[in-house]
Design a protein around this motif. Structure first.
Motif: not given
Length: 794
Positions: A340-356
């Motif tokens: 499975x994957x877990x959503x973390x969200x976008x970096x504060x500057x919006x340059x990178x999307x992150x997930x687990x």
């Protein structure tokens, strides 16, 4: 004996009611039917009666012409001024105010507590809320029945409250409580809110009942009509802009779908991540109810039930350029084959999307970053040759500015906290370290850069399963243990987190409650002292705490020994082990426990033991890893060594008559004791056991047995090895068990039949998981053990 334990437990229990940042009150139940209201002032470090109970009782009797006992006042909840100067309470249809200064009592017409309004329509309780309290005030002329509405909307009877009385209930935010009068039209429901809420029932009015049949409004993601942005329509991703709508994927032949609930735009709206997925596919569990209450013919229930090796839902985040109306190509090598994957969200500057990313088989766990240009990187990397305990130990918290991450890991052999820099991917600090474990994180304050954590095994010479509260700076400095006392601790915080109520006990010691300064852990006031001596003087025979080396002759194993109520050390007693060895936790009770479950069998003439062997959780990683691809083990070699060591100095433990019983994973272990360790255990009762891990639920078994399904599953199977049975076995199963497939037990039955092995079988129609814990099941278990082990002997 249970009544005696209950009485002392009630006396020692402190349920705090904070009335200011520094003051609280609680009701102290001294004995059956007698109690005392206590006022605590943290600033003056004082604890005293909240008022003159005798004088208040006298004044109340004068005002109502009723006899009032000062040791058993006719109310259980008060509204007390923060300085303790006045006390308000409800009695006999009125609210009174008592002034401590001059001892005068008067009728009070103002508000009394936080009023809970009846729900327009009764609804199921919601889960996950914090602690709360509901007080039902009965201002009707008759008795009210009180029910808790569970998360499925079913009513569970709780108790009753007489006319003019109040009922105080500890509950959780979001839990729903129903009160009923004398007929069906008299019904109201109330929902618990944070803190204390008073539900005053005076008149009935319109009935409040029944579940709202509407499905509610589903949260929408992506572009709304008329908005610009990305959205999902059918099987494809679309973009809407000033020029119209544009389909930017062609998913007609791939067999995958896009998740409309995972349309996640960057802060500036120029890029968007949409999660693609393929649906899960797996086993369908069919349960036949042979004796339904609403019809003569049997009834079939069918449900989806993923088992090890089945196809999980496969998810993949995909990056889209909104302005360019196209997908940004990304490489899924770092998150291929997810469990499975877990959503973390976008970096504060919006340059990178992150997930687990949690890999199927649980040997890799990563925090993944995906940038606007499609580059994919591992920000955090966890790997294990056995398994990563994602189901119990995974904790993560992203800082408000999204550049730091608090993360748990067993990379050094113990579960500890780490601070990661998500920009560089480096570990900034190992926040905690040592041969002890972090159980969970209570809270993190990013302003002060401190964390409050629950820890196990940190105090030398204490049971390593005793919980304590600690505080540590995120740079690993100033580690401070905030609780003190030999026992397992639980705590509640004052509203401003300035103080905490620390309650600790042991299985053989009554609770002690201390008010502590939350910053230093220093004692402010002792609210309830240890009164175990009085309990012992009244004839209490507590469980014995016993520790002995396990199979390796070195690792300490912790457990308890429960003697019969009429214990005679000159006699010999058969020994029964109550086993549960699920790798997700430990199971020997550590705190004072009235009505201890093991007493039922003990009081029938057996010595009952319970302990946690290797392969269970919350010690070192090496201790835990014993379970890997090895659930048949169940820590049984440690248990045999422990029981043998105990009996070597306790002549009343008869090792020629040792039995074992358990349910679910404990049922698997109980049967395995006779299949893989016949000779030591003579009789076993296995209730609803998951006897072959290939037949049980996916998440639990793949977490410990791994993926893909290999020969280790067969090696741990009670079905495959049933012919090795050595001892008397009783199998119990409920035909409606939707937790562990009943076929798991029936396949053992078939294997035993084929091997020409004798056994006993109890199939319970209409019963589900834990069928053997019913009154009838427990009686049959007792008969079985008496038949094969006997009882006490001279």
């Amino acid at each position: 004996m249970t009544a005696l334990e209950d009485r002392y437990s009630a006396q020692a229990t402190v349920i705090p009611h904070w009335i200011s940042e520094t003051t609280l009150w609680y009701l102290r139940r001294i004995a059956s039917g007698t109690n005392e209201f206590v006022f605590v002032d943290a600033e003056s470090q004082s604890r005293r009666p909240a008022f003159d109970h005798a004088l208040l009782a006298q004044r109340l009797a004068e005002n109502t012409s009723e006899e009032v006992n000062p040791s058993s006042l006719p109310f259980s909840w008060i509204d007390i001024a923060s300085d303790g100067s006045t006390v308000r309470f409800y009695f006999s249809g009125k609210t009174f105010q008592f002034r401590n200064a001059d001892g005068e009592l008067e009728v009070w017409e103002g508000d009394f507590g936080t009023r809970l309004e009846p729900l327009a329509a009764e609804e199921p309780s919601s889960g996950g809320g914090g602690e709360a309290e509901v007080i039902i005030m009965n201002r009707t002329g008759g008795t009210l029945k009180v029910y808790w509405i569970d998360t499925k909307g079913e009513a569970v009877e709780y108790g009753s409250v007489d006319a003019g009385k109040g009922l105080e209930m500890k509950t959780y935010v979001g839990h729903v409580w129903r009160v009923e009068g004398q007929n069906e039209s008299e019904r109201k429901a109330f929902k618990a809110v944070e803190g204390e809420g008073v539900a005053v029932v005076e008149e009935w009015g319109a009935r409040s009942g029944g579940q709202d049949s509407g499905e509610g409004t589903k949260e929408k993601r992506g572009a709304e009509d008329g908005d610009h942005g990305v959205f999902v329509r059918g099987d494809d991703v679309w973009v809407r802009d000033a020029e119209g709508e544009h389909k930017i994927t062609d998913n007609s032949s791939t067999g995958t779908r896009y998740d409309s609930d995972r349309v996640l735009s960057s802060p500036d709206g120029n890029f968007c991540v949409v999660w693609e997925y393929t649906p899960k596919e797996g086993y369908t569990l069919n349960l036949v109810e042979s004796t339904p209450q609403d019809q003569l013919q049997p009834k079939l229930t069918t449900m989806s039930y993923l088992k090890p090796g089945d196809k999980v839902r496969i998810e993949r985040p995909r990056m889209f350029d909104v302005q360019g109306k196209c997908e940004v190509p990304t490489d899924d090598t770092l998150f291929y084959n997810p469990y499975n994957l877990h959503h973390l969200g976008w970096s504060d500057n919006g340059e990178e999307y992150r997930f687990i990313f949690n890999e199927r088989g649980h040997k890799h766990l990563r925090v993944i970053g995906m940038d606007r240009q499609g580059a994919v990187r591992a920000i955090v990397e966890e790997s294990s040759k056995t398994f990563i305990d994602y189901s119990q130990k995974m904790y993560y918290l992203v800082s408000p500015d999204t550049t730091e991450l608090v993360w748990t890991s067993e990379r050094d052999g113990w579960n500890h906290l780490y601070l990661h820099d998500m920009e560089t991917g480096e570990v900034k600090t190992q926040i905690t370290s040592g041969e002890w474990v972090v159980r969970d994180v209570t809270r993190v304050d990013w302003d002060t850069r401190q964390a409050w954590i629950t820890v196990y095994g940190i105090v030398p010479d204490q049971d390593p399963y005793y919980s304590h509260l600690a505080r540590v700076n995120l740079d690993s400095s100033e580690f401070t243990l905030l609780t003190d006392g030999d026992g397992t601790h639980s705590w509640t915080w004052s509203p401003n987190n300035r103080y905490l109520l620390d309650t600790y006990s042991r299985i053989n010691q009554l609770p002690v409650t201390i008010l502590r300064d939350a910053a230093s852990g220093s004692q402010v006031a002792e609210l309830e002292a240890d009164d175990t001596a009085s309990l012992l003087a009244e004839g209490w025979n507590p469980p014995e705490i016993f520790t002995a080396p396990g199979r390796d002759g070195a690792t300490p194993i912790y457990g308890i020994i429960v003697q019969p109520k009429d214990f005679d050390p000159s006699k010999k007693y058969a020994v029964i082990e109550d086993i549960y060895a699920g790798p997700h936790d430990f199971f020997t009770p550590k705190s004072f426990t009235p009505g201890l479950g093991q007493r039922e069998l003990a009081d029938k003439g057996f010595v009952v033991v319970k302990l946690d062997g290797m392969g269970t959780n919350w010690r070192s990683k090496a201790f835990h890893d014993v379970c890997y691809k090895n659930l048949k083990d169940g820590g049984i070699p440690d248990r045999i060594a422990w029981i043998g060591e105990a009996a070597s100095t306790r002549s009343w433990m008869d090792l020629s008559r040792v039995g074992i019983c358990g349910g679910s994973a404990g049922g698997q272990s109980a049967a395995a004791a006779l299949i893989f360790h016949g000779g030591f255990y003579k009789a076993a009762v296995a209730d609803c056991g998951c006897h072959d891990n290939r037949l049980d639920k996916m998440w639990w078994n793949e977490q410990w047995m791994g993926w893909p399904v290999d020969e280790s599953y067969a090696a741990s199977s009670n079905v495959v090895h049933a012919a090795n049975l050595d001892g008397a076995l009783m199998l119990i199963v409920g035909e409606l068990d939707n937790n562990v497939d009943p076929a798991s037990t029936l396949q053992v039955v078939k294997a035993l039949n084929d091997a020409d092995k004798d056994y006993e079988m109890l199939l319970m129609p209409g019963k589900g998981h834990g069928a053997g814990d019913s009154e009838y099941g427990r009686r049959r278990r007792l008969q079985f053990f008496r038949r094969w082990l006997g009882g006490e002997s001279v």
